[in-house]
Design a protein around this motif. Structure first.
Motif, mmCIF file in Angstrom:
data_model
loop_
_atom_site.group_PDB
_atom_site.id
_atom_site.type_symbol
_atom_site.label_atom_id
_atom_site.label_comp_id
_atom_site.label_asym_id
_atom_site.label_seq_id
_atom_site.Cartn_x
_atom_site.Cartn_y
_atom_site.Cartn_z
ATOM 1 N N UNK A 53 10.811 2.699 -4.854
ATOM 2 C CA UNK A 53 10.765 3.952 -3.793
ATOM 3 C C UNK A 53 11.497 5.151 -4.594
ATOM 4 N N UNK A 54 10.813 6.482 -4.168
ATOM 5 C CA UNK A 54 11.358 7.778 -4.737
ATOM 6 C C UNK A 54 12.268 8.264 -3.551
ATOM 7 N N UNK A 55 13.324 8.673 -4.161
ATOM 8 C CA UNK A 55 14.509 9.466 -3.377
ATOM 9 C C UNK A 55 14.007 10.811 -2.860
ATOM 10 N N UNK A 56 13.660 11.188 -1.551
ATOM 11 C CA UNK A 56 13.102 12.423 -1.053
ATOM 12 C C UNK A 56 13.927 13.661 -1.726
ATOM 13 N N UNK A 57 13.200 14.439 -2.331
ATOM 14 C CA UNK A 57 13.838 15.626 -3.046
ATOM 15 C C UNK A 57 14.719 15.560 -4.225
ATOM 16 N N UNK A 58 14.874 14.496 -4.607
ATOM 17 C CA UNK A 58 15.602 14.208 -5.827
ATOM 18 C C UNK A 58 14.703 14.448 -7.129
ATOM 19 N N UNK A 59 15.296 15.253 -8.074
ATOM 20 C CA UNK A 59 14.544 15.534 -9.165
ATOM 21 C C UNK A 59 15.465 15.365 -10.587
ATOM 22 N N UNK A 60 14.967 14.634 -11.650
ATOM 23 C CA UNK A 60 15.574 14.677 -12.588
ATOM 24 C C UNK A 60 15.607 15.905 -13.536
ATOM 25 N N UNK A 61 16.862 16.622 -13.747
ATOM 26 C CA UNK A 61 17.174 17.910 -14.151
ATOM 27 C C UNK A 61 16.698 18.116 -15.602
ATOM 28 N N UNK A 62 16.509 16.883 -16.465
ATOM 29 C CA UNK A 62 16.050 16.879 -17.857
ATOM 30 C C UNK A 62 14.601 17.044 -17.820
ATOM 31 N N UNK B 21 18.848 6.203 -25.774
ATOM 32 C CA UNK B 21 18.468 7.042 -24.779
ATOM 33 C C UNK B 21 19.322 8.133 -24.555
ATOM 34 N N UNK B 22 20.712 7.826 -24.176
ATOM 35 C CA UNK B 22 21.681 8.821 -24.018
ATOM 36 C C UNK B 22 21.861 9.698 -25.137
ATOM 37 N N UNK B 23 21.967 9.312 -26.480
ATOM 38 C CA UNK B 23 22.091 10.267 -27.578
ATOM 39 C C UNK B 23 21.022 11.202 -27.788
ATOM 40 N N UNK B 24 19.884 10.734 -27.744
ATOM 41 C CA UNK B 24 18.711 11.537 -28.114
ATOM 42 C C UNK B 24 17.952 11.972 -26.767
ATOM 43 N N UNK B 25 18.393 11.811 -25.312
ATOM 44 C CA UNK B 25 17.932 12.448 -24.504
ATOM 45 C C UNK B 25 16.393 11.888 -24.404
ATOM 46 N N UNK B 26 16.143 10.262 -24.511
ATOM 47 C CA UNK B 26 14.706 10.070 -24.479
ATOM 48 C C UNK B 26 14.657 9.132 -23.769
ATOM 49 N N UNK B 27 13.309 8.705 -23.335
ATOM 50 C CA UNK B 27 12.926 7.532 -22.363
ATOM 51 C C UNK B 27 13.096 6.396 -23.165
ATOM 52 N N UNK B 28 13.008 5.171 -22.281
ATOM 53 C CA UNK B 28 13.254 3.786 -22.930
ATOM 54 C C UNK B 28 12.038 3.527 -23.752
ATOM 55 N N UNK B 29 10.748 3.942 -23.390
ATOM 56 C CA UNK B 29 9.576 3.760 -24.080
ATOM 57 C C UNK B 29 9.643 4.289 -25.448
ATOM 58 N N UNK B 30 10.090 5.604 -25.442
ATOM 59 C CA UNK B 30 10.362 6.267 -26.641
ATOM 60 C C UNK B 30 11.387 5.608 -27.685
ATOM 61 N N UNK B 31 12.415 5.337 -27.074
ATOM 62 C CA UNK B 31 13.435 4.623 -28.059
ATOM 63 C C UNK B 31 12.926 3.223 -28.639
ATOM 64 N N UNK B 32 12.263 2.663 -27.934
ATOM 65 C CA UNK B 32 11.799 1.320 -28.088
ATOM 66 C C UNK B 32 11.159 1.314 -29.389
#
Length: 524
Positions: free
Chosen positions: A430-439, A44-55
């Motif tokens: 729960x979602x953190x208000x205003x927080x967005x994943x930069x990637x 996930x870290x090396x290829x910047x991919x989701x868990x579902x993708x690397x699975x």
């Protein structure tokens, strides 16, 4: 009246020499699954991919296994078991080397498929080679020997994978197969008897066009569930529908040709049918949840890949204690009298994981894994022994092929079910208000942030957040794992139903004397 048959002889040196080849090949195949399981967060870290993708690095491997297994019987009959076994070793080793060169997640998944095409042939070929060498009258001891890689996989895979990732890089979890592959090839050339293939059966092309694509499509749809989270997605239901129709068509068709690709007529044997159903339900529960144990240690407890592997070791140690004993007992005591006790141990150990939290005692968890391992060692091999014991010489290869396919399907279904349940629970965080994943631009949840910080504590310094929020997120993740483990625990309890019908009386072997038995041939 004929006298009672003598007790099964021990496995002699000649058989053990051949067993060494089979075990080495099986270790390569099984170890690679467990090694990769602890590497998924790294991917996930090396290829910047989701868990579902690397699975899909695991799913693609499984799809290839399920696709090639039905072809193995005919190919071995046509080209010889030694030639095909060595070809499978070459393909697996080549795929391993290519995996180490991948520079994108797409390439890695593709190379894992190539690796799986070789790995898929190793186990059914190995079982056939061993059965020919040892004879079905010693099948309990035989299964104990073949259980060695199943022991070393859960023990050595996570530890080896974690250590290689920690001290070197993820590339080495594949590069390690290169020297092992070379040794296995040289050993196979020396130890395996020379081939004398005598093709006597035509290849079932019609069956192949239905079964192999059908299995691949069905498992592709099932394996897409964690990524989509719903059966309603076209990526899930369409391949499952088409694949399911192809498999059902094959089932109807398979009773017509004299030599079908997969001989379902064997299911007329009650012992094989009951054992197959028991094994399938057990694999759905155990293999599905088993992949989540390392993830709990990595994501909730923040352990390194090496430490997560070490924490999984008690399970393999427990199996190491009981599997040799269970193999010997399977030749003497009906499995219907031993397997239920082993399932009780699995259920007892599994229950502890339904109670996991953010700080559950490692002593309790490791003890539970050890108890589960004790049960696992007393379950898998005896069930397979029961399935194959009353088959004749020429039916054993067909029976082992059928069991291997059922195991792959059940394991894939179990992994998908558990992944979907866990992913669905985590998506409700729960979602953190205003927080967005930069990637990705997606909203950040309390659970997602808690996992990220637990795995990389430096993030807490770079982006200060409320400790209470992180604790809430971590507790939500732990509860999600506990809920998923409840489903696995329920499936273990379901396994008691078919296990109740396992034979409770001494099974009478259908093995014929060499003069009476037809020449053993590999049938699909």
């Amino acid at each position: 009246m004929s006298s009672q048959p003598a007790a099964p002889a021990k496995l002699d040196a000649a058989v053990l020499k051949i067993a060494g080849v089979v075990v080495l090949g099986a270790i390569m195949s099984i170890l690679d699954v467990t090694v990769v399981s602890v590497a998924l967060p790294t991917f996930q870290t090396e290829f910047d991919a989701s868990y579902a993708r690397v699975a899909w690095t695991m799913t693609g491997y499984t799809l290839a296994l399920a696709t090639v297994i039905p072809l193995t019987g005919w190919a071995a009959d046509r080209f010889g078991t030694k030639r095909l076994y060595m070809a499978a070793l070459v393909l697996f080793t080549l795929g391993s080397g290519l995996c180490a060169t991948a520079d994108s997640i797409g390439q890695l998944i593709g190379f894992r498929v190539l690796q799986g095409l070789g790995g898929g042939m190793l186990m059914p070929l190995g079982m056939t080679i061993m059965t020919r060498a040892a004879g079905p009258e010693r099948i309990g001891r035989l299964m104990a020997v073949l259980g060695i890689p199943m022991l070393l996989g859960p023990i050595g895979g996570p530890i080896l994978g974690g250590w290689l990732i920690d001290v070197a890089s993820w590339h080495w979890i594949f590069l390690i197969n290169l020297p092992i592959g070379v040794v296995a090839l040289a050993y196979a050339q020396w130890a395996l008897p020379k081939d004398a293939p005598e093709p006597s059966e035509s290849f079932d092309f019609v069956g192949m066009l239905m079964l192999s694509p059908g299995l691949a499509l069905f498992l592709y749809g099932v394996s897409s569930l964690p990524e989509t989270g719903t059966f309603a997605d076209r990526k899930v239901w369409l391949p499952m529908l088409v694949g399911g129709l192809l498999v059902v068509s094959f089932v109807v068709y398979s009773f017509k040709p004299r030599h079908p690709l997969l001989d379902l007529r064997l299911l007329r044997d009650r012992n094989l049918t009951v054992a197959s159903v028991t094994m399938a339900v057990f694999m759905v529960a155990f293999m599905g949840a088993g992949l989540l144990f390392p993830s709990y240690f990595l994501q909730v407890r923040g352990e390194s890949t090496l430490d997560a592997g070490l924490l999984m070791a008690p399970q393999g140690i427990g199996a190491m204690v009981t599997m040799p004993i269970a193999g010997m007992l399977a030749d003497k005591i009906p499995v219907g009298r031993t397997v239920p006790f082993a399932l009780v141990l699995i259920a007892a150990g599994f229950f502890a994981f339904t109670q996991v939290g953010t700080d559950t005692s490692y002593l309790l968890l490791c003890g539970s894994l050890f108890v589960m391992g004790l049960g696992m060692g007393g379950t898998m091999m005896p069930i397979m022994t029961s399935a194959l014991k009353t088959l004749t010489n020429h039916e054993v290869a067909r029976g082992s092929t059928l069991l291997n396919i059922l195991q792959q399907i059940a394991g894939s279904v179990g992994s998908a079910i558990m992944s979907v349940i866990l992913t669905s629970k985590l998506n409700d965080a729960p979602v953190i208000p205003g927080a967005v994943d930069p990637n990705t631009g997606a909203p950040v949840t309390e659970a997602g942030l808690a996992i990220a910080v637990k795995q990389n504590p430096d993030l807490a310094q770079q982006f200060p957040v409320d400790p209470g929020l992180l604790q809430r997120g971590l507790e939500f993740v732990a509860d999600s794992f506990a809920t998923t483990f409840w489903v696995g625990f329920a499936l273990v309890l379901v396994t008691f139903v078919p296990a109740f019908f396992l034979p409770r009386r001494r099974q009478v072997s259908h093995l014929l004397d060499d003069e009476q038995a037809p020449a053993p041939v590999l049938i699909h």
